[in-house]
Write a protein that holds these residues in place. Structure first.
Motif, PDB file in Angstrom:
ATOM      1  N   GLU A 307       1.008  -1.194   0.027  1.00 19.18           N
ATOM      2  CA  GLU A 307       0.025   0.053  -0.103  1.00 19.18           C
ATOM      3  C   GLU A 307       0.812   1.306  -0.136  1.00 19.18           C
ATOM      4  OE1 GLU A 307      -3.097  -0.268   3.081  1.00 19.18           O
ATOM      5  OE2 GLU A 307      -2.393  -2.131   3.358  1.00 19.18           O
ATOM      6  N   THR A 308       1.959   1.179   0.670  1.00 21.66           N
ATOM      7  CA  THR A 308       2.647   2.504   0.949  1.00 21.66           C
ATOM      8  C   THR A 308       3.301   2.682  -0.366  1.00 21.66           C
ATOM      9  OG1 THR A 308       3.225   1.804   2.966  1.00 21.66           O
ATOM     10  CG2 THR A 308       4.716   3.350   2.164  1.00 21.66           C
ATOM     11  N   ILE A 309       3.919   1.981  -1.218  1.00 19.77           N
ATOM     12  CA  ILE A 309       4.316   2.222  -2.345  1.00 19.77           C
ATOM     13  C   ILE A 309       3.440   2.103  -3.619  1.00 19.77           C
ATOM     14  CG2 ILE A 309       6.035   1.654  -4.335  1.00 19.77           C
ATOM     15  CD1 ILE A 309       7.536   0.100  -1.994  1.00 19.77           C
ATOM     16  N   LEU A 310       3.128   3.232  -4.383  1.00 21.49           N
ATOM     17  CA  LEU A 310       2.161   3.230  -5.375  1.00 21.49           C
ATOM     18  C   LEU A 310       2.828   2.915  -6.611  1.00 21.49           C
ATOM     19  CD1 LEU A 310       0.045   6.498  -4.284  1.00 21.49           C
ATOM     20  CD2 LEU A 310      -0.438   4.236  -3.668  1.00 21.49           C
ATOM     21  N   ASP A 311       2.595   1.883  -7.116  1.00 23.03           N
ATOM     22  CA  ASP A 311       3.233   1.082  -8.008  1.00 23.03           C
ATOM     23  C   ASP A 311       3.101   2.148  -9.483  1.00 23.03           C
ATOM     24  OD1 ASP A 311       5.001  -1.402  -8.772  1.00 23.03           O
ATOM     25  OD2 ASP A 311       3.408  -1.440 -10.237  1.00 23.03           O
ATOM     26  N   GLY A 312       4.212   2.447 -10.014  1.00 24.78           N
ATOM     27  CA  GLY A 312       4.191   3.151 -11.172  1.00 24.78           C
ATOM     28  C   GLY A 312       4.014   4.732 -10.736  1.00 24.78           C
ATOM     29  N   GLU A 313       3.688   5.006  -9.408  1.00 22.63           N
ATOM     30  CA  GLU A 313       3.360   6.498  -9.352  1.00 22.63           C
ATOM     31  C   GLU A 313       4.463   6.940  -8.239  1.00 22.63           C
ATOM     32  OE1 GLU A 313      -0.346   7.798  -8.282  1.00 22.63           O
ATOM     33  OE2 GLU A 313      -1.448   6.257  -9.077  1.00 22.63           O
ATOM     34  N   THR A 314       4.712   6.316  -7.060  1.00 18.12           N
ATOM     35  CA  THR A 314       5.692   6.692  -6.389  1.00 18.12           C
ATOM     36  C   THR A 314       7.042   5.627  -6.143  1.00 18.12           C
ATOM     37  OG1 THR A 314       4.901   5.455  -4.482  1.00 18.12           O
ATOM     38  CG2 THR A 314       4.282   7.924  -4.900  1.00 18.12           C
ATOM     39  N   GLY A 315       6.934   4.613  -7.270  1.00 17.66           N
ATOM     40  CA  GLY A 315       8.087   3.869  -7.143  1.00 17.66           C
ATOM     41  C   GLY A 315       7.691   2.511  -7.970  1.00 17.66           C
ATOM     42  N   TYR A 316       8.332   1.424  -7.590  1.00 18.59           N
ATOM     43  CA  TYR A 316       7.905   0.096  -8.348  1.00 18.59           C
ATOM     44  C   TYR A 316       7.912  -1.019  -7.315  1.00 18.59           C
ATOM     45  CZ  TYR A 316       7.683   2.213 -12.751  1.00 18.59           C
ATOM     46  OH  TYR A 316       7.497   3.040 -13.883  1.00 18.59           O
ATOM     47  N   HIS A 317       6.927  -2.184  -7.571  1.00 21.39           N
ATOM     48  CA  HIS A 317       7.183  -3.207  -6.617  1.00 21.39           C
ATOM     49  C   HIS A 317       7.863  -4.483  -7.283  1.00 21.39           C
ATOM     50  CE1 HIS A 317       3.156  -1.793  -4.762  1.00 21.39           C
ATOM     51  NE2 HIS A 317       4.069  -1.745  -3.579  1.00 21.39           N
ATOM     52  N   TYR A 318       8.152  -5.212  -6.644  1.00 20.18           N
ATOM     53  CA  TYR A 318       8.705  -6.808  -7.056  1.00 20.18           C
ATOM     54  C   TYR A 318       7.885  -7.877  -6.367  1.00 20.18           C
ATOM     55  CZ  TYR A 318      11.941  -7.122  -3.478  1.00 20.18           C
ATOM     56  OH  TYR A 318      12.471  -7.191  -2.117  1.00 20.18           O
TER      57      TYR A 318
END
Length: 368
Positions: A307-318
């Motif tokens: 939730e904390t990282i907005l994928d493609g907006e404030t960073g990227y997930h893996y």
């Protein structure tokens, strides 16, 4: 009640000078509440920290299983006995003191669930006992949280964890917030020079406790095939192993040790990407601090970081456990750094501690 805000007694087993999300949350709430002419006295284990206005240390002993933490005797200073609300930031030591005060004075008890205790079972004893410690800690958390009038969690994922314990108490999301007056874009030139960090290649970093549960070795593995310098701020039990692994992998990793809070905005601003492999976060406050300084985050899609990282907006997930995935997330974050940084800065105030205190004060009033 006196004044516009209820008086709230905060009980915590983790406080300054220890560096972690709980410490920063409690101290920033305390400061923000006081800035609004409210009283939020903090009861915490006595340490080297010099108490300021509204801070009340109680006798404590070193915690033998987790370096840097202290165990406080469950006592209640007279200065907090007139509280309208008791807020426990721990289910142990001083959390029990808060529970006792709430019962005796018939005042509402709010509990914030910062950390699943079971995640730290490996620190308490041998592997054979880990399962036993986990089960016991979950039973105890269920008992303690069941005595609260309201349980707050910094993310929906953490709320799901609490509900899975079988707690009947109302459970709500309440983001902790970050001090956006402090965490803001800062010229990192002096910081880079002071710590002899390169200025001609990307910097990827992490700051926080170097605990094994944070999976920081995944960052070294991911960086092995990247042309970057990895910068670690903070300290903890895993640091020696991380330094040895960095040398073995031939990764350019710099270990800066403990950084004073005043240095952190420059640290975040110096990074091109913040890397966060920890799957056990209940909010991931350092990711929000990095974002507030304009630094995007490459982090695991697990726990609160989903939730904390907005994928493609404030960073990227893996995906959790995928080193190639982590490496790709870091590369994407670096390649898209400018756009992501603009998004991070545009969302600063949404994550501010002031917004958190607005919501918190409203819930205190509702309980009263």
């Amino acid at each position: 009640m006196s004044g516009a805000l209820p008086t709230v007694a905060a009980f915590t087993d983790s406080y300054l000078p220890t560096v972690n999300g709980v410490t920063y949350t409690v101290s920033s709430w305390h400061e923000e509440y006081q800035s609004r002419d409210g009283r939020m006295p903090v009861v915490y284990p006595k340490s080297s920290h010099t108490p300021g206005k509204g801070e009340h240390p109680v006798s404590s002993l070193p915690f033998p299983f987790y370096d840097g933490y202290r165990m406080a005797l469950p006592s209640t200073p007279d200065a907090v006995r007139d509280a309208d609300v008791v807020h426990a930031h721990t289910p142990f030591g001083l959390g029990l003191a808060g529970l006792r005060l709430a019962r005796r004075s018939d005042t509402p008890l709010v509990a914030t669930y910062h950390t699943p205790t079971a995640e730290y079972a490996e620190y308490v004893g041998p592997d054979a006992l880990t399962g036993v410690v986990r089960a016991a800690s979950e039973r105890y958390e269920r008992w303690f949280l069941g005595h609260a009038d309201l349980v707050l969690c910094p993310s929906e994922r953490t709320c799901e964890t609490v509900r899975a314990l079988g707690v009947d108490t109302p459970v709500e999301v309440m983001p902790n917030g970050v001090d956006t007056q402090h965490f803001r874009p800062t010229d990192p030139t002096a910081f880079l020079s002071r710590h002899d960090l390169p200025t001609d290649e990307p910097l990827v970093g992490y700051t926080g406790r170097h605990g094994y549960e944070k999976r920081l070795s995944d960052l070294l593995a991911a960086a092995e095939d990247l042309d970057v310098t990895v910068v670690f701020g903070g300290d903890g039990p895993a640091r020696d192993d991380l330094e040895a692994e960095a040398a073995e992998r031939d990764v350019d990793a710099r270990f800066l040790g403990f950084l004073d809070r005043d240095e952190l905005p420059a640290f975040y601003s110096a990074l091109d990407a913040f890397a966060f492999p920890s799957p056990v976060e209940t909010e991931g406050l350092v990711a929000l601090e990095a974002n507030a300084c304009g630094t995007p985050v490459a982090g695991v899609d697990a726990g609160a970081l989903s939730e904390t990282i907005l994928d493609g907006e404030t960073g990227y997930h893996y995906g959790e456990g995928s080193i190639p995935g982590f490496r790709r997330a870091i590369r994407r974050t670096l390649d898209d750094c400018d756009r992501l940084a603009e998004n991070c800065l545009a969302r600063r105030e949404e994550a501010g501690v002031g917004r958190a205190i607005d919501r918190l004060a409203a819930r205190y009033r509702d309980l009263l």
